[in-house]
Design an enzyme around this catalytic site. Structure first.
Site, short mmCIF file in Angstrom:
data_model
loop_
_atom_site.label_atom_id
_atom_site.label_comp_id
_atom_site.label_asym_id
_atom_site.label_seq_id
_atom_site.Cartn_x
_atom_site.Cartn_y
_atom_site.Cartn_z
N ASP A 25 0.92 -1.23 -0.22
CA ASP A 25 -0.05 -0.13 0.04
C ASP A 25 1.02 1.37 -0.06
O ASP A 25 1.18 1.88 1.12
CB ASP A 25 -0.94 -0.11 1.25
N GLU A 61 -6.25 3.65 -9.67
CA GLU A 61 -8.03 4.07 -9.44
C GLU A 61 -8.21 5.20 -10.49
O GLU A 61 -7.47 5.93 -11.13
CB GLU A 61 -7.64 5.15 -8.15
N LYS A 93 -9.62 0.56 -9.91
CA LYS A 93 -10.16 0.97 -8.29
C LYS A 93 -11.28 1.95 -8.68
O LYS A 93 -11.01 2.96 -9.53
CB LYS A 93 -9.12 1.63 -7.73
N THR A 124 -13.21 -0.08 -4.04
CA THR A 124 -12.53 0.75 -2.95
C THR A 124 -13.47 1.44 -2.32
O THR A 124 -14.57 1.34 -2.53
CB THR A 124 -11.27 1.40 -3.58
N PHE A 179 -12.16 -1.16 4.12
CA PHE A 179 -11.26 -0.28 4.64
C PHE A 179 -11.36 -0.43 6.43
O PHE A 179 -12.04 0.03 7.22
CB PHE A 179 -11.56 1.20 4.44
#
Length: 325
Positions: free
Chosen positions: A22, A101, A137, A161, A183
């Site tokens: 990440d 993303e 994403k 996400t 998350f």
């Protein structure tokens, strides 16, 4: 199931969970050898502030100067190429996939999300990178999942996400998306602030959320992968050992690599198969109502979209300043 304690905790976790970096920091990726990597405008913005990554932006600017675009279209074009430039460089280091993303400002725009995803895949293709190695994403809104459902049919794999609830996860699985990123840390943050108390171990609401989703998927045989994300401490990661994937920051990978304590596998398909799980029937109205009923999921999804949008705006400012230098 215990693993060989001669291995450090990160190595032990890798025995039954795919570890994803990440970060957009290549040195960390090289050091900890994750299978996959992920990027987003926030991570790319942070990376462009570091001396050793500024050349990526310079390269893209030099390459795109003759694009014939101007204003907002030029900014968007440069940022798309920059995201793909970072992702391509990561794929030279990791053996697996990279998540890139879409613009989070398309979170409520099905066609906009689809268009952006197709463009990113095209840009990767121009660099010789097959679509199998890229996950797009998209935020886990109703519209985001609708876009992902269409993209998956086209062979474009998606990573949902900003996912905070079972209804979002169930809808994503029904849409046959490749992967979801619940998350953990942001769920934990919300409950900690709301209830003015800390949580550790199995009682952590973020951990419980991922466990519930993982159990639902494995119980009903969904193939969508579950990737726990946004961790606040190593304890949360250890509680989810056995999850399909975990995306971990360099700081927490370092912490895990420094401990040789035994790691227990906490999640496994066999246990989920035996669990008592009720199927959740969803249509658009039910989805919107259930997410709305969940104050944490509603607030955290909205906040996440706002924060990612703010980071895209910051990245645009950096790029705009460079264009006019």
């Amino acid at each position: 199931m215990k693993t060989n304690t001669k291995l450090n905790q990160l190595e032990q976790i890798k025995k039954f969970t795919t570890v994803v970096a990440d970060t957009a920091d290549f040195e960390s990726i090289r050091e900890f050898k994750p299978q996959d990597a992920t990027t987003n405008p926030s991570l790319v913005y942070a990376a462009t502030q570091k001396e050793n990554y500024r050349h990526f932006l310079d390269e893209v600017l030099a390459d795109r100067r003759q694009s014939g675009l101007s204003g907002a279209a030029q900014l968007e074009d440069i940022i798309d190429h920059l995201l793909v430039r970072f992702g391509s460089a990561m794929l030279e280091i990791v053996p697996g996939r990279v998540s890139t993303e879409t613009d989070v400002r398309y979170s409520f725009d099905v066609e906009g999300s689809i268009r952006k995803a197709r463009l990113l895949i095209k840009l990767y293709g121009e660099r010789g990178i097959p679509r199998e190695r890229v996950l797009i994403k998209i935020a886990s809104t109703w519209e985001g999942i609708m876009a992902a459902e269409q993209l998956q049919k086209e062979g474009i794999k998606c990573n949902m996400t900003l996912l905070f609830s079972l209804p979002q996860a169930v809808r994503a699985a029904e849409a046959n998306v490749q992967l979801i990123s619940p998350f953990v840390g942001r769920i934990y943050d919300w409950f900690k602030a709301a209830n003015k108390r800390d949580y550790t171990g199995a009682e952590d609401p973020g951990v419980q959320s991922v466990r519930e989703i993982y159990t639902y998927y494995k119980h009903f045989g969904y193939e969508t992968e579950v990737m726990g994300a946004s961790f606040r401490n190593a304890g949360q990661i250890l509680e989810l050992a056995g999850c399909d994937l975990l995306t971990i920051s360099p700081e927490l990978m370092k912490k895990l690599s420094e401990s040789h304590d035994a790691v227990d596998r906490k999640l496994a398909p066999e246990g989920a198969k035996k669990a008592d799980v009720r199927r959740l029937e969803l249509n658009e109205n039910k989805f919107r109502f259930l997410v709305n009923e969940d104050a944490m999921a509603t607030e955290k999804t909205a906040e996440g979209i706002r924060k990612f949008a703010a980071d895209i705006a910051k990245l645009e400012k950096v790029v705009a300043a460079k264009i006019h230098e």
